[in-house]
Design an enzyme around this catalytic site. Structure first.
Site, PDB file in Angstrom:
ATOM      1  N   VAL A 181     -18.126 -30.644   6.838  1.00 31.22           N
ATOM      2  CA  VAL A 181     -18.255 -29.492   7.744  1.00 31.22           C
ATOM      3  C   VAL A 181     -18.469 -29.883   9.206  1.00 31.22           C
ATOM      4  O   VAL A 181     -18.471 -29.018  10.074  1.00 31.22           O
ATOM      5  CB  VAL A 181     -19.355 -28.498   7.299  1.00 31.22           C
ATOM      6  CG1 VAL A 181     -18.982 -27.771   6.034  1.00 31.22           C
ATOM      7  CG2 VAL A 181     -20.705 -29.177   7.191  1.00 31.22           C
ATOM      8  N   SER A 241     -20.009 -33.911   4.262  1.00 33.25           N
ATOM      9  CA  SER A 241     -19.571 -34.092   2.869  1.00 33.25           C
ATOM     10  C   SER A 241     -18.685 -35.311   2.636  1.00 33.25           C
ATOM     11  O   SER A 241     -18.460 -35.684   1.488  1.00 33.25           O
ATOM     12  CB  SER A 241     -18.848 -32.844   2.378  1.00 33.25           C
ATOM     13  OG  SER A 241     -19.803 -31.918   1.953  1.00 33.25           O
ATOM     14  N   LYS A 283     -20.189 -37.850   0.476  1.00 33.68           N
ATOM     15  CA  LYS A 283     -20.286 -37.680  -0.986  1.00 33.68           C
ATOM     16  C   LYS A 283     -19.449 -38.722  -1.733  1.00 33.68           C
ATOM     17  O   LYS A 283     -19.769 -39.103  -2.851  1.00 33.68           O
ATOM     18  CB  LYS A 283     -19.832 -36.259  -1.378  1.00 33.68           C
ATOM     19  CG  LYS A 283     -20.815 -35.176  -0.904  1.00 33.68           C
ATOM     20  CD  LYS A 283     -20.264 -33.774  -1.095  1.00 33.68           C
ATOM     21  CE  LYS A 283     -21.269 -32.740  -0.602  1.00 33.68           C
ATOM     22  NZ  LYS A 283     -20.739 -31.374  -0.573  1.00 33.68           N
ATOM     23  N   TYR A 311     -12.575 -28.959  -0.686  1.00 34.97           N
ATOM     24  CA  TYR A 311     -13.238 -27.715  -1.103  1.00 34.97           C
ATOM     25  C   TYR A 311     -12.297 -26.896  -1.988  1.00 34.97           C
ATOM     26  O   TYR A 311     -11.474 -27.462  -2.716  1.00 34.97           O
ATOM     27  CB  TYR A 311     -13.692 -26.886   0.123  1.00 34.97           C
ATOM     28  CG  TYR A 311     -14.523 -27.676   1.101  1.00 34.97           C
ATOM     29  CD1 TYR A 311     -15.757 -28.202   0.722  1.00 34.97           C
ATOM     30  CD2 TYR A 311     -14.093 -27.912   2.395  1.00 34.97           C
ATOM     31  CE1 TYR A 311     -16.534 -28.923   1.618  1.00 34.97           C
ATOM     32  CE2 TYR A 311     -14.866 -28.627   3.297  1.00 34.97           C
ATOM     33  CZ  TYR A 311     -16.077 -29.141   2.901  1.00 34.97           C
ATOM     34  OH  TYR A 311     -16.830 -29.852   3.775  1.00 34.97           O
ATOM     35  N   TYR A 338     -30.565 -36.714   0.819  1.00 34.74           N
ATOM     36  CA  TYR A 338     -29.234 -36.095   0.940  1.00 34.74           C
ATOM     37  C   TYR A 338     -28.916 -35.716   2.391  1.00 34.74           C
ATOM     38  O   TYR A 338     -27.812 -35.966   2.887  1.00 34.74           O
ATOM     39  CB  TYR A 338     -29.160 -34.867   0.025  1.00 34.74           C
ATOM     40  CG  TYR A 338     -27.904 -34.048   0.189  1.00 34.74           C
ATOM     41  CD1 TYR A 338     -26.701 -34.454  -0.382  1.00 34.74           C
ATOM     42  CD2 TYR A 338     -27.907 -32.860   0.931  1.00 34.74           C
ATOM     43  CE1 TYR A 338     -25.543 -33.708  -0.230  1.00 34.74           C
ATOM     44  CE2 TYR A 338     -26.759 -32.107   1.092  1.00 34.74           C
ATOM     45  CZ  TYR A 338     -25.585 -32.527   0.513  1.00 34.74           C
ATOM     46  OH  TYR A 338     -24.435 -31.781   0.677  1.00 34.74           O
TER      47      TYR A 338
HETATM   48  N1  GLU Z   1     -24.705 -31.386   4.597  1.00 34.08           N
HETATM   49  C1  GLU Z   1     -23.797 -30.320   4.313  1.00 34.08           C
HETATM   50  C2  GLU Z   1     -24.356 -29.370   3.286  1.00 34.08           C
HETATM   51  O1  GLU Z   1     -24.857 -29.794   2.289  1.00 34.08           O
HETATM   52  C3  GLU Z   1     -22.511 -30.889   3.856  1.00 34.08           C
HETATM   53  C4  GLU Z   1     -21.516 -29.826   3.526  1.00 34.08           C
HETATM   54  C5  GLU Z   1     -20.111 -30.221   3.755  1.00 34.08           C
HETATM   55  O2  GLU Z   1     -19.802 -31.014   4.643  1.00 34.08           O
HETATM   56  O3  GLU Z   1     -19.288 -29.711   3.006  1.00 34.08           O
HETATM   57  O4  GLU Z   1     -24.311 -28.198   3.444  1.00 34.08           O
END
Ligand code: GLU
Length: 310
Positions: free
Chosen positions: A264, A66, A69, A246, A194
């Site tokens: 994550v 994430s 992002k 989060y 993604y």
């Molecule tokens: N690729 C992970 C997902 O979409 C990223 C989630 C994350 O790192 O929060 O579940």
């Protein structure tokens, strides 16, 4: 009062957090992440002045998950402008876990609350220019090469495939958003781009440098060339503050108080204006999805450097 952060001090803190890391759990919903070693810890600081300090497994590669992002958002904003991006994704924290679907149905009009939760990030990836998923990913990688002055950075094919094959929840989010016109691309194409974006690999040195560019308001650290316009870098950092950790972003603001984005894989990238980028890595996560060792390290670092922005 700011105090110097030496390698010895960082190594010392790494020893302290080693036992704490044991209480976390490595993410396994993406099968390829389950094999990460929770004892692999690293920390790096890259000051906007160019000074660096690293400790732990500083050359160990991990996927951004994430953390990507933030980069994707910056590129989507460059590609489309604020108005178009924010007609597809909102600006408010959700208070729900990152993969939650619940608010998509209850928000009117139905659009993801912010670009840091999975639904919002999928919508953002859909907005990145490129005729094919690989073209989009190629553009994200070139953007990262530009930001880090490092063309060796690539994505991990095995992790990308592992997530692509098991991303049932993210597929559901995409189908829901496709129905409501939030995403226009084909669901499998959005997921392809993604999952590759999330699988981009770096070590702690590269991640700290990336954080430093955001801390430097989007200007290249050496040439001072604007890579991300200042106002867009500001938007990205604002999302890191309000939604980067989060549904623990509020507690993080109080205890640590700097713009940060967690993934994550156990990576956290932080950007402190005028100071620099701070990156921590430790794969064992707490129940909200944040690196247990990483959080503790950031607590030590921000206290020592008096870095809270509040
Ligand atoms: N690729 C992970 C997902 O979409 C990223 C989630 C994350 O790192 O929060 O579940």
């Amino acid at each position: 009062m700011e105090r110097e952060m030496s390698k010895e001090l960082l190594e010392d803190w790494l020893l302290h957090v080693k036992d704490i890391a044991e209480i976390g759990k490595v993410a396994d919903y993406i099968p390829a992440l389950a094999s990460q070693d929770p004892r692999h810890l690293a920390v790096g600081i890259h000051r906007v002045s160019g000074q660096t300090v690293y400790a732990g497994k500083a050359d160990h590669l991990f996927t951004l998950q994430s953390v990507s992002k933030v980069i994707a958002l910056a590129l989507a904003l460059l590609d489309n402008g604020e108005e178009r991006v924010f007609s597809h994704v909102g600006m408010e924290p959700s208070g729900d876990p990152f993969h939650s679907i619940v608010k998509l149905e209850t928000s009117k009009p139905s659009k993801p609350l912010n670009p840091m939760i999975n639904a919002g990030a999928l919508a953002v990836t859909d907005l990145i220019q490129g005729n094919t998923p690989d073209e989009k990913v190629g553009r994200i990688l070139s953007f990262i090469h530009d930001l880090t002055s490092d063309k060796t950075i690539h994505f991990n094919q095995q992790v990308a495939e592992s997530e692509f094959q098991s991303a049932f929840l993210n597929r559901s989010l995409c189908y829901f958003m496709k129905q409501h016109g939030v995403i226009n691309g084909e669901v499998e194409d959005v997921l392809d781009a993604y999952t590759k974006q999330c699988s981009i690999e770096m070590n702690i040195k590269q991640l700290a440098r990336l954080g430093a560019v955001f801390a430097n308001d989007g200007y290249d650290l050496e040439t001072l060339r604007p890579i991300i316009p200042r106002n867009l870098a500001r938007i990205c950092k604002s999302f890191m503050v309000t939604c980067g950790m989060y549904d623990a972003s509020g507690e993080f603001a109080i205890k640590i108080g700097i713009p940060a984005k967690s993934g994550v894989s156990g990576a956290i990238m932080c950007s402190v204006k005028h100071y620099g980028g701070i990156a921590v890595f430790g794969p064992a996560l707490d129940e909200k999805g944040n690196s247990v060792a990483g959080l503790k390290l950031l607590e030590y670092i921000t206290k020592q450097g008096d870095l809270s922005i509040y």
